[in-house]
Structure formats: C-alpha cells, structure tokens
Design a protein around this motif. Sequence first.
Motif, PDB file in Angstrom:
ATOM      1  N   ARG A   1       0.826  -1.218   0.000  1.00 51.84           N
ATOM      2  CA  ARG A   1       0.000   0.000   0.000  1.00 51.84           C
ATOM      3  C   ARG A   1       0.856   1.262   0.000  1.00 51.84           C
ATOM      4  NH1 ARG A   1      -5.181  -1.338   0.508  1.00 51.84           N
ATOM      5  NH2 ARG A   1      -5.675  -3.413   1.326  1.00 51.84           N
ATOM      6  N   MET A   2       1.998   1.211   0.641  1.00 49.20           N
ATOM      7  CA  MET A   2       2.908   2.351   0.595  1.00 49.20           C
ATOM      8  C   MET A   2       3.402   2.592  -0.823  1.00 49.20           C
ATOM      9  SD  MET A   2       5.120   1.669   4.093  1.00 49.20           S
ATOM     10  CE  MET A   2       6.269   3.010   3.773  1.00 49.20           C
ATOM     11  N   LEU A   3       3.782   1.509  -1.509  1.00 53.65           N
ATOM     12  CA  LEU A   3       4.269   1.644  -2.881  1.00 53.65           C
ATOM     13  C   LEU A   3       3.135   1.984  -3.846  1.00 53.65           C
ATOM     14  CD1 LEU A   3       6.731  -1.382  -2.912  1.00 53.65           C
ATOM     15  CD2 LEU A   3       7.335   1.044  -2.928  1.00 53.65           C
ATOM     16  N   ALA A   4       1.921   1.563  -3.524  1.00 53.10           N
ATOM     17  CA  ALA A   4       0.783   1.840  -4.405  1.00 53.10           C
ATOM     18  C   ALA A   4       0.469   3.333  -4.495  1.00 53.10           C
ATOM     19  CB  ALA A   4      -0.447   1.083  -3.920  1.00 53.10           C
ATOM     20  N   ARG A   5       1.022   4.121  -3.611  1.00 54.70           N
ATOM     21  CA  ARG A   5       0.815   5.580  -3.699  1.00 54.70           C
ATOM     22  C   ARG A   5       1.449   6.170  -4.958  1.00 54.70           C
ATOM     23  NH1 ARG A   5       2.281   8.234   2.126  1.00 54.70           N
ATOM     24  NH2 ARG A   5       1.175   6.801   3.524  1.00 54.70           N
ATOM     25  N   TYR A   6       2.466   5.510  -5.497  1.00 56.31           N
ATOM     26  CA  TYR A   6       3.144   6.054  -6.672  1.00 56.31           C
ATOM     27  C   TYR A   6       2.273   5.842  -7.912  1.00 56.31           C
ATOM     28  CZ  TYR A   6       7.341   6.419  -3.813  1.00 56.31           C
ATOM     29  OH  TYR A   6       8.238   6.744  -2.827  1.00 56.31           O
TER      30      TYR A   6
ATOM     31  N   ARG B   1      15.965   4.519   2.020  1.00 53.58           N
ATOM     32  CA  ARG B   1      16.716   3.363   1.521  1.00 53.58           C
ATOM     33  C   ARG B   1      15.889   2.565   0.521  1.00 53.58           C
ATOM     34  NH1 ARG B   1      16.752  -1.869   4.023  1.00 53.58           N
ATOM     35  NH2 ARG B   1      18.535  -3.153   3.357  1.00 53.58           N
ATOM     36  N   LEU B   2      14.628   2.317   0.853  1.00 58.53           N
ATOM     37  CA  LEU B   2      13.739   1.570  -0.035  1.00 58.53           C
ATOM     38  C   LEU B   2      13.484   2.326  -1.333  1.00 58.53           C
ATOM     39  CD1 LEU B   2      11.643  -0.685  -0.651  1.00 58.53           C
ATOM     40  CD2 LEU B   2       9.987   0.640   0.703  1.00 58.53           C
ATOM     41  N   ALA B   3      13.211   3.610  -1.231  1.00 56.54           N
ATOM     42  CA  ALA B   3      12.899   4.410  -2.418  1.00 56.54           C
ATOM     43  C   ALA B   3      14.097   4.476  -3.360  1.00 56.54           C
ATOM     44  CB  ALA B   3      12.455   5.803  -1.999  1.00 56.54           C
ATOM     45  N   ARG B   4      15.283   4.660  -2.828  1.00 57.68           N
ATOM     46  CA  ARG B   4      16.475   4.720  -3.670  1.00 57.68           C
ATOM     47  C   ARG B   4      16.706   3.412  -4.400  1.00 57.68           C
ATOM     48  NH1 ARG B   4      20.608   7.982   0.431  1.00 57.68           N
ATOM     49  NH2 ARG B   4      19.782  10.083   0.000  1.00 57.68           N
ATOM     50  N   TYR B   5      16.483   2.311  -3.712  1.00 53.79           N
ATOM     51  CA  TYR B   5      16.657   1.000  -4.331  1.00 53.79           C
ATOM     52  C   TYR B   5      15.709   0.820  -5.519  1.00 53.79           C
ATOM     53  CZ  TYR B   5      16.127  -4.065  -4.864  1.00 53.79           C
ATOM     54  OH  TYR B   5      16.029  -5.332  -5.372  1.00 53.79           O
ATOM     55  N   LEU B   6      14.502   1.358  -5.396  1.00 59.08           N
ATOM     56  CA  LEU B   6      13.500   1.199  -6.448  1.00 59.08           C
ATOM     57  C   LEU B   6      13.485   2.369  -7.433  1.00 59.08           C
ATOM     58  CD1 LEU B   6      10.534  -0.171  -4.296  1.00 59.08           C
ATOM     59  CD2 LEU B   6      12.167  -1.477  -5.672  1.00 59.08           C
TER      60      LEU B   6
ATOM     61  N   GLU C   1       9.634  11.056  -0.862  1.00 62.22           N
ATOM     62  CA  GLU C   1       8.635  11.954  -0.285  1.00 62.22           C
ATOM     63  C   GLU C   1       7.224  11.385  -0.364  1.00 62.22           C
ATOM     64  OE1 GLU C   1      12.263  13.954  -1.340  1.00 62.22           O
ATOM     65  OE2 GLU C   1      10.824  12.843  -2.600  1.00 62.22           O
ATOM     66  N   VAL C   2       6.943  10.607  -1.401  1.00 61.85           N
ATOM     67  CA  VAL C   2       5.590  10.061  -1.569  1.00 61.85           C
ATOM     68  C   VAL C   2       5.253   9.111  -0.429  1.00 61.85           C
ATOM     69  CG1 VAL C   2       4.100   8.661  -3.063  1.00 61.85           C
ATOM     70  CG2 VAL C   2       5.683  10.325  -4.072  1.00 61.85           C
ATOM     71  N   MET C   3       6.199   8.241  -0.069  1.00 62.81           N
ATOM     72  CA  MET C   3       5.951   7.309   1.033  1.00 62.81           C
ATOM     73  C   MET C   3       6.035   7.975   2.395  1.00 62.81           C
ATOM     74  SD  MET C   3       7.630   3.617   0.031  1.00 62.81           S
ATOM     75  CE  MET C   3       9.158   4.206  -0.696  1.00 62.81           C
ATOM     76  N   LEU C   4       6.795   9.048   2.473  1.00 61.68           N
ATOM     77  CA  LEU C   4       6.948   9.712   3.773  1.00 61.68           C
ATOM     78  C   LEU C   4       5.748  10.573   4.132  1.00 61.68           C
ATOM     79  CD1 LEU C   4      10.706  10.732   3.572  1.00 61.68           C
ATOM     80  CD2 LEU C   4       9.681   9.036   5.098  1.00 61.68           C
TER      81      LEU C   4
END
Length: 348
Positions: free
Chosen positions: A30-35, A278-283, A288-291
């Motif tokens: 759900r966090m990633l689904a925000r993108y 860390r997660l966002a950079r890897y992907l 900011e979207v997840m934060l």
Amino acid sequence: MTSAARSSVLRNAPVLVAGYPRSGTTLLYRMLARYPEFGAAERARTMGDSAHETALSFFMSPLLDLDRIGRQGWPHWQEALGGAAGLDAYLARLGRPGRGRTLLERALGSYVFGDRVFEQFTSDVDSVAVRGWSRADRRLRIRYAAMRISRRTSVVREFLELAARSGGSERVLDKFPFHYYRFAELSAALPEARFVFIHRSPVDVFASMVHRARTELDGRPPMGSVAWLVMSAPAFVRDWCDSARAARAFAAYAPDRLLIVDYDRLTAPAERTDQVTRLARYLGLPPEVMLADAGGDPKRDPSKRFPLSSSTPTPNTRPFTDELSANDIAVVEEGCRAHAELLRAASG
C-alpha cells in the motif's frame, strides 16, 4: 496501451513484494501503491488484504488447468486482469503447449520446480505441511537456468503485461508473501525486476497469526481457508526460518536484485525516514511520496485492533503477544533468534 508500450512495462523494473505472512507485506504494497506509475492506488484502497495477490509464483506451470485456477476465488487473477474477458485474453495469448513441450515441462516440474507440492494449494490442505516439503534456498542456479528454457516464463510475463494494461500501470507492482519460494524462477522470468522481502519480529508474526485465526474462526469459515494460520510454535519456527533462509540465499545469489526491509524499523518514528529513503532509492523512486502521511481512518479487522488498509506506517505496539503462552514465546524466540539477527543485520 499499445503493444510496444505494453512490452515496455516489464522493462521498467517490476517490483515484487514478499515476506512471511503477517510481516507487513500488505502495508509495504500500500505504501508503494501511492506512486502513480504503479496504477495500484485505487486497487489498494478498495480491495481487501488479499485481492491483489496473484500468487503467480505458485501457479506458473503451463501444465496446470490455468482456466480453472483463474476462475476460482483465489488467487485473484480475474480482478488483476479486469474480469473474465481479461482472463480469456490471457489464456488465448498463452495457448496450449504441444506434445514435446508438455514432456519437457513435465520433466522440469517433477525434477526441478517441485510442482507436485504447489499444485496442492488449489485445494483446502494444510499449507504449512505442503510448504515444508520445499526448501526454497536450494538449487538456485539450477532453478534459474531451467526457468530460462521453461514456458512458465511466458505464463508470468504475459500475465503481468495484461495486468498492467488492465490497471493502466506504467510499472508492475505485485505482492504475494510466498514469492520467496520462487525468487530464482521469478528473477529468471523477469530479469528487470526488483524484489523486496520484509521481515518482522517472529514473536509478533506468530501472535498476529494466532489472533487472525481466532478472529476469522469466529465467522465459522471453511477450515481449509484458515489452515495456513493454524500451527504449533515449533511448526511456525521451521516455516519462518525457511523464509529467512530463502531470502538470505537469494540475496547472496543476486545481491543487487533483493532488498531486505525490517518492519519494526520501517514503522519506528526515529528510523522511518532512513528506511523509506533506503527503499525508495533501491527502487528509483522519490521517498517523499511514502513519507507523506496518508491520513484518514483505516478500515480495521472485526476485532477493531489492527488496520487492514492503511498505507501509513504506525509504530509496532505488539498488541497480540498476550494471546501467546510463555512457552510459545520462548520456543519462537529461541528457534528464530539466529535467523532474525541475520535478517536484521541485512536490513541496513
């Protein structure tokens, strides 16, 4: 979406989320689904805990009755493909394997992929006993090489391409806890993909499973539908350690393909920013979207004690450990300690 654009979706680093059940895979999805590029926000908002679980890692064999699997209640292939018409289009694109191909796939399924085990997930059986047959940390190179010549690569790629078209996605996001059993196979089918494995305190995971089993059994469902939640503490230790071994083995085999994420750190206010970054950079995503706090009152389970549809990490308060006996806690802590420490060390 044109054919060329559809093909480009899988070149755009698909993201596959895995982790032992009740470890935070839904929250991470759900966090990633925000993108917006994943085209999954509405699905994450409106569907339940498992509605986006395609379980492709279990049902990728072209020798299975994919039509029957696609039309049953789980895995949720019809929803992912936009309904029965999308499922028919998927099956039409796959076609049926010829005699020579059938013989090859039968041999691969028997001697390399262990399809006999995973086929049993199409019926109501004790999934823990079934999963216990397969050690997912073994023979990674052989399984990877076999996948390169297997038709099941088409099963995976055709499905994800059509699912992306159905959801208007520019990039694939797929979540299923047990993807870790097929890391090698999925990485061969999707050489562009990035994998994320999330882990959580084993005691908290076991407590959450016990709580959810009790909650669901109150509704008197078929026992087979909750069998995966019902196990002893020693059985849980064996199963959970298998998941940890699978993640660590794949991380050693393909270190640039898997990121291991610690649920407790991800949800801790003091560490959340670092973990999300860390997660966002890897992907390759802006953190900011997840934060950003999604806000709103999340839908909760019938006991009103934990959210089912939140995309905002909240601190882990360990709400269900009081449902475990002192002996069960000791068994899980001792049995999982070594693997838990190794996963935590690998989580940045």
